[in-house]
Design an enzyme around this catalytic site. Structure first.
Site, mmCIF file in Angstrom:
data_model
loop_
_atom_site.group_PDB
_atom_site.id
_atom_site.type_symbol
_atom_site.label_atom_id
_atom_site.label_comp_id
_atom_site.label_asym_id
_atom_site.label_seq_id
_atom_site.Cartn_x
_atom_site.Cartn_y
_atom_site.Cartn_z
ATOM 1 N N ASP A 147 -60.810 48.694 -7.713
ATOM 2 C CA ASP A 147 -61.407 48.791 -6.379
ATOM 3 C C ASP A 147 -61.455 50.264 -5.973
ATOM 4 O OD1 ASP A 147 -62.198 48.629 -3.763
ATOM 5 O OD2 ASP A 147 -60.671 47.176 -3.150
ATOM 6 N N GLU B 21 -65.536 48.166 -8.558
ATOM 7 C CA GLU B 21 -65.866 47.595 -7.253
ATOM 8 C C GLU B 21 -66.034 48.666 -6.179
ATOM 9 O OE1 GLU B 21 -63.388 44.793 -4.148
ATOM 10 O OE2 GLU B 21 -63.549 44.151 -6.228
ATOM 11 N N GLU C 22 -68.238 43.768 0.071
ATOM 12 C CA GLU C 22 -67.187 43.548 1.073
ATOM 13 C C GLU C 22 -67.591 44.088 2.439
ATOM 14 O OE1 GLU C 22 -62.745 45.474 1.892
ATOM 15 O OE2 GLU C 22 -63.535 45.366 -0.142
ATOM 16 N N ASP D 110 -67.655 38.884 2.496
ATOM 17 C CA ASP D 110 -66.437 38.367 3.111
ATOM 18 C C ASP D 110 -66.844 37.328 4.137
ATOM 19 O OD1 ASP D 110 -64.201 38.054 4.984
ATOM 20 O OD2 ASP D 110 -63.284 39.729 3.924
ATOM 21 N N HIS E 287 -64.942 38.429 -1.084
ATOM 22 C CA HIS E 287 -63.827 39.347 -0.862
ATOM 23 C C HIS E 287 -62.722 38.659 -0.079
ATOM 24 C CE1 HIS E 287 -61.896 42.052 2.178
ATOM 25 N NE2 HIS E 287 -61.546 42.685 1.067
ATOM 26 N N GLU F 38 -60.643 35.183 -5.057
ATOM 27 C CA GLU F 38 -59.665 36.277 -4.947
ATOM 28 C C GLU F 38 -58.482 35.861 -4.077
ATOM 29 O OE1 GLU F 38 -59.338 40.968 -3.520
ATOM 30 O OE2 GLU F 38 -61.126 39.811 -3.012
#
Length: 407
Positions: free
Chosen positions: A218, A244, A271, A294, A321, A341
């Protein structure tokens, strides 16, 4: 559940803030490690703010809650991001689109909220607030019908959900049965010798996880194109599963250049993107291999379903996300959601936990990296607020403002 032939309508909308627990310190906070570690981020170039995300106010808005009650007494509930602002906008603006509406009309209600707020916000906090309202609507609808939400949006598409872990310990994630582990990139391009230092950290993660265990990185919107190409090329031997949020979410053209330069790399982002309009170029340009909206930010379940349908037409994976029981219902219903996740939300980052700590009673978590469908078969989203939680009604603390400016 209503026995009337007339479907219940929305009667009341209430909002709340969550009172802090005086018996808990900051070190007890879920995901404490996540907010208090060095991580490459958009503020890394400012020495004052580079050490941890709390220093520049990443979570200053806190959470807020929405409760929607139907005319038959059924109550839908959701929690998300927006704090005081979320309470105010829900109470003073968005409520007008909800009262006396049929909760089944999720598309119309969403469209009215979206169109009715474009003059002050189409993304960011405005969309986060709409997301919480939308999730409360789906919770209400599931409870009225006596079914879990995933059964209302397409039903079951897989026997169970396969989870990956986001945390600082790939070896522990592997021991705990997770499919893979996502780690934060610690050093930004502005720091001396960061290229080598980032490589060394990631090489150590690979050593701890072992060959064949998926590791994702990330980058948290912190890199530029040239640095990203140098770093990813340098890390080729580490077999990173995906990279990411390499660039700013506004740099769509940058992802075109990255895809051209390194077509063999799996790219992931989303995200910090909002609504189907924000994801359109990313999907249609085939710039990404993994889409990461998200559900509590992008527009709620209603909008996430639209994003997912668009992505499915291009065979793009949608792996949302963040840890969220709301996400569980989405992923169970979508054929193109291969993973879910879960963040290591224990304060020390050594184990997975719910994002809101003990706010909910017995929120289901993965066992050996697997989320079983029978664990979320209660009506709505199946969440019950813990009895010790204290909710602060928004009307109480909004009253001084409303006495002067409101109705």
């Amino acid at each position: 559940m209503s026995t009337s032939t007339e479907h219940p309508r929305i009667a009341t909308v209430r909002t709340f803030l969550v009172a802090p627990d005086p018996n808990k310190s900051d070190a007890d906070r879920p995901g404490y490690w996540l907010y208090n570690q060095e991580i490459s981020n958009p503020m890394s170039k400012y020495a004052k703010y580079k050490d941890n995300r709390d220093s520049w106010g990443v979570d200053v808005l806190k959470t807020f809650c929405v409760e929607i009650e139907a005319s038959d007494g059924t109550v839908g509930f959701a929690i998300g991001h927006g704090g005081f602002v979320g309470c105010f906008l829900t109470e003073e603006h968005f409520k007008r689109f909800l009262i006396d509406a049929d909760p089944r009309d999720t598309n119309m209600i969403w469209d009215q909220m979206y169109r009715g707020s474009q003059h002050y916000g189409r993304r960011g906090i405005t969309m986060m607030i709409i997301s919480v309202i939308d999730l409360a609507l789906w919770d209400l609808l599931g409870k009225i019908r006596g079914e879990p939400v995933y059964k209302l949006i397409g039903g079951q598409t897989k026997e169970h959900l396969i989870a990956y872990c986001t945390g600082p310990n790939p070896d522990l994630a592997k021991q705990q049965g997770y499919w893979g582990n996502k780690v934060p990139l610690p050093y930004s391009p502005t720091e001396p010798d960061s290229l080598q230092k980032n490589y060394d950290v990631l090489a150590n993660h690979r050593k701890k996880g072992g060959r064949g265990f998926p590791i994702m990185v990330d980058c948290y919107m912190s890199l530029n194109i040239s640095y990203a190409i140098k770093l990813i090329t340098k890390c080729a031997d580490l077999e990173i599963e995906w990279w990411e949020e390499v660039l700013s979410p506004d740099d769509t053209e940058g992802y075109v250049l990255l895809k051209q330069a390194l077509p063999q790399i799996r790219w992931a982002t989303g995200e910090h993107e909002y609504t189907r309009y924000g994801f359109r170029k990313l999907v249609e340009g085939r710039l990404l291999d993994v889409l990461q909206p998200d559900i509590q930010w992008c527009g709620g379940l209603t909008e996430l379903l639209r994003i997912s349908t668009h992505a499915a037409a291009y065979d793009v994976d949608v792996i949302p996300h963040g840890t969220s029981h709301y996400t569980v219902h989405f992923c169970m219903s979508q054929p193109n959601s291969s993973l879910i996740e879960y963040v290591a939300y224990s304060p020390d980052g050594k184990s997975v936990g719910p994002v809101y700590g003990d706010f909910f009673v017995k929120e289901p978590l993965p066992t050996d990296g697997i989320v079983k469908s029978e664990e979320f078969n209660k009506p709505g989203f199946g969440l019950e607020i813990s009895p010790h939680v204290k909710l602060l009604p928004a009307r109480d603390f909004l009253k001084p403002y409303l006495d002067v400016f409101g109705k």
